[in-house]
Design a protein around this motif. Structure first.
Motif, PDB file in Angstrom:
ATOM      1  N   PHE A   1       0.835  -1.208   0.000  1.00  0.00           N
ATOM      2  CA  PHE A   1       0.000   0.000   0.000  1.00  0.00           C
ATOM      3  C   PHE A   1       0.865   1.252   0.000  1.00  0.00           C
TER       4      PHE A   1
ATOM      5  N   LEU B   1       1.947   1.864  -3.431  1.00  0.00           N
ATOM      6  CA  LEU B   1       0.841   2.329  -4.290  1.00  0.00           C
ATOM      7  C   LEU B   1       0.564   3.805  -4.061  1.00  0.00           C
ATOM      8  N   LEU B   2       0.734   4.229  -2.796  1.00  0.00           N
ATOM      9  CA  LEU B   2       0.359   5.594  -2.428  1.00  0.00           C
ATOM     10  C   LEU B   2       1.514   6.585  -2.557  1.00  0.00           C
TER      11      LEU B   2
ATOM     12  N   TRP C   1       4.139   6.631  -7.938  1.00  0.00           N
ATOM     13  CA  TRP C   1       3.408   5.486  -8.504  1.00  0.00           C
ATOM     14  C   TRP C   1       3.012   5.805  -9.942  1.00  0.00           C
TER      15      TRP C   1
ATOM     16  N   GLY D   1      -1.018   3.903 -12.588  1.00  0.00           N
ATOM     17  CA  GLY D   1      -2.426   4.274 -12.660  1.00  0.00           C
ATOM     18  C   GLY D   1      -3.332   3.490 -11.744  1.00  0.00           C
ATOM     19  N   VAL D   2      -4.612   3.698 -11.957  1.00  0.00           N
ATOM     20  CA  VAL D   2      -5.625   3.068 -11.108  1.00  0.00           C
ATOM     21  C   VAL D   2      -5.724   1.570 -11.401  1.00  0.00           C
ATOM     22  N   GLU D   3      -5.643   1.203 -12.678  1.00  0.00           N
ATOM     23  CA  GLU D   3      -5.765  -0.224 -13.005  1.00  0.00           C
ATOM     24  C   GLU D   3      -4.678  -1.039 -12.311  1.00  0.00           C
TER      25      GLU D   3
ATOM     26  N   ALA E   1      -3.128  -0.216  -9.643  1.00  0.00           N
ATOM     27  CA  ALA E   1      -3.376  -0.191  -8.198  1.00  0.00           C
ATOM     28  C   ALA E   1      -4.457  -1.199  -7.799  1.00  0.00           C
ATOM     29  N   ILE E   2      -5.480  -1.345  -8.631  1.00  0.00           N
ATOM     30  CA  ILE E   2      -6.557  -2.311  -8.339  1.00  0.00           C
ATOM     31  C   ILE E   2      -5.979  -3.727  -8.313  1.00  0.00           C
TER      32      ILE E   2
ATOM     33  N   THR F   1      -3.913  -4.177  -5.201  1.00  0.00           N
ATOM     34  CA  THR F   1      -4.766  -4.214  -4.011  1.00  0.00           C
ATOM     35  C   THR F   1      -5.417  -5.594  -3.863  1.00  0.00           C
ATOM     36  N   LEU F   2      -5.940  -6.110  -4.973  1.00  0.00           N
ATOM     37  CA  LEU F   2      -6.613  -7.410  -4.898  1.00  0.00           C
ATOM     38  C   LEU F   2      -5.611  -8.533  -4.630  1.00  0.00           C
TER      39      LEU F   2
ATOM     40  N   ARG G   1      -4.463  -8.554  -1.088  1.00  0.00           N
ATOM     41  CA  ARG G   1      -5.519  -9.111  -0.229  1.00  0.00           C
ATOM     42  C   ARG G   1      -5.544 -10.645  -0.330  1.00  0.00           C
TER      43      ARG G   1
ATOM     44  N   LEU H   1     -14.043   3.272 -11.592  1.00  0.00           N
ATOM     45  CA  LEU H   1     -12.659   3.526 -11.160  1.00  0.00           C
ATOM     46  C   LEU H   1     -11.745   3.713 -12.363  1.00  0.00           C
ATOM     47  N   LEU H   2     -12.042   2.978 -13.428  1.00  0.00           N
ATOM     48  CA  LEU H   2     -11.142   2.962 -14.587  1.00  0.00           C
ATOM     49  C   LEU H   2     -11.526   4.007 -15.642  1.00  0.00           C
TER      50      LEU H   2
ATOM     51  N   VAL I   1      -5.289   7.163  -6.381  1.00  0.00           N
ATOM     52  CA  VAL I   1      -5.057   5.756  -6.061  1.00  0.00           C
ATOM     53  C   VAL I   1      -5.656   5.419  -4.700  1.00  0.00           C
TER      54      VAL I   1
ATOM     55  N   ALA J   1      -9.185   4.766  -5.039  1.00  0.00           N
ATOM     56  CA  ALA J   1      -9.409   3.520  -5.776  1.00  0.00           C
ATOM     57  C   ALA J   1      -9.180   2.298  -4.884  1.00  0.00           C
ATOM     58  N   ILE J   2      -8.182   2.376  -4.001  1.00  0.00           N
ATOM     59  CA  ILE J   2      -7.909   1.248  -3.091  1.00  0.00           C
ATOM     60  C   ILE J   2      -9.116   1.035  -2.165  1.00  0.00           C
TER      61      ILE J   2
ATOM     62  N   THR K   1     -11.933  -0.485  -4.127  1.00  0.00           N
ATOM     63  CA  THR K   1     -11.623  -1.871  -4.503  1.00  0.00           C
ATOM     64  C   THR K   1     -11.858  -2.805  -3.318  1.00  0.00           C
TER      65      THR K   1
END
Lengths: 227, 227
Positions: A165, A168-169, A173, A176-178, A180-181, A184-185, A188, B168-169, B177, B180-181, B184
């Protein structure tokens, strides 16, 4: 009859150990597929998960038959019921490895993991493998001293998860958002995988000592009275 | 003795229904806390989860005692073992509501949910509540016709989950980000909550009909032979 029952219990235990082996191998391959954008490997993880599901369904069915035929009490009963719960955790670990393989497949021919996070993800994958191997040993040998190591490994996983994280933050970075998603997943999934591995090992502690251990509790070494 | 056992089984079932009520209320409050950045409400969800955990631990203990004392076979055995699994799913649903409350707490005094996603998150929260209410009805009444509705609700949840990612995208995503986290993770928590609700309901179908249903399978209406 008692001998047969012992054999049956042992075979349930063997299946649990086999499940740790399968979900460990799945996680190892999923991590490689993710890092190397290896589509064939990702597909193999996704397909192989059915084997874990089948093993779990078979174990559940056999445990029910044993409960019905033998009407076990005390420790035997707890062992069987715990096996049901442990197999559910292990089955879920297989799902989580499959989820990681699916992220790898989704981003193919690219890797979902940018270069600056490769080392962290690789470490998370290695800890996941170590954890499940140790969980397998705990199930096989009832060596609950190992559970303390598992807790330490899990702490390390949590720390790596937090460091993901942080990256990412960070202001630099660049994915982009994609990106980061995906991270993140995946983060997890690794973290939950570790949680389940520890949960399984803690169930063995409870079987051996009669004490429920939460996070950070010392692992008891004395068998419970009356068990 | 049979009467007492029936009473005990009923009380296990009542506890499962009570768990659906508690985790439904937790999810409803967590969603409000998330949307309204309500710290007090978020804290109350986080604290109240202990009640669910206690209920689950108590149910597990009682189910073990019943298994040991009554040595049930056939349907009674399956009902008890299924109750153990269902209570684990419900306990996990409580955790997921708590996770959402923790995101609300983390972002306080801001809301983690930007205005353009409020409607979607509100809908996901409402579907989660509907799902768990129906799951409670299925457990209480064994009315498995409701399970088909649950599957439809779950499909709707998946669709909302996908629409979150689409937003988000989108090129006009303006919450960086960190935003988005949060989305997500919250999206994942709602989706998993729904999955567990459906899994619980499917276990009831299996108890009533003897058939395991997967996603998209028609819900069987005939009781299984020999059950």
């Amino acid at each position: 009859m008692r001998d047969q029952f012992e054999t049956d219990l042992q075979s349930v235990n063997d299946d649990l150990v086999e499940m740790t082996r399968l979900v460990g191998s799945a996680m190892s391959r999923a991590t490689t597929a993710l890092l190397d954008a290896d589509l064939v490997l990702a597909e193999s993880v996704i397909t192989a998960d059915e084997q874990v599901d089948d093993l779990q369904a078979g174990l559940e069915e056999r445990a029910l038959v044993l409960l019905a035929r033998q009407a076990p009490v005390a420790t035997d009963l707890r062992v069987l019921v715990a096996a049901l719960r442990m197999s559910a955790d292990l089955e879920r670990m297989g799902d989580l490895a499959r989820h990681i393989a699916k992220v790898a497949r989704l981003r193919y021919p690219n890797s979902a993991i940018p270069p600056e996070l490769r080392a962290t993800i690789l470490q998370m994958g290695q800890i996941a493998e170590t954890l499940v191997m140790k969980t397998g040993s705990v199930i096989a040998s009832r060596d609950i001293a190992l559970v303390e190591e598992l807790e330490t490994d899990d702490d390390e996983m949590d720390q790596l998860h937090r460091s993901l994280f942080a990256k990412l933050l960070a202001p630099d970075w660049a994915h982009g958002v994609e990106g980061a998603i995906d991270i993140t997943l995946c983060g997890r999934y690794y973290e939950r995988y570790a949680d389940h591995a520890v949960a399984v090992a803690r169930r063995v502690v409870f079987l051996v000592t009669g004490e429920r251990v939460g996070h950070g509790d010392p692992i008891p070494t004395q068998p419970a009275q009356g068990s």
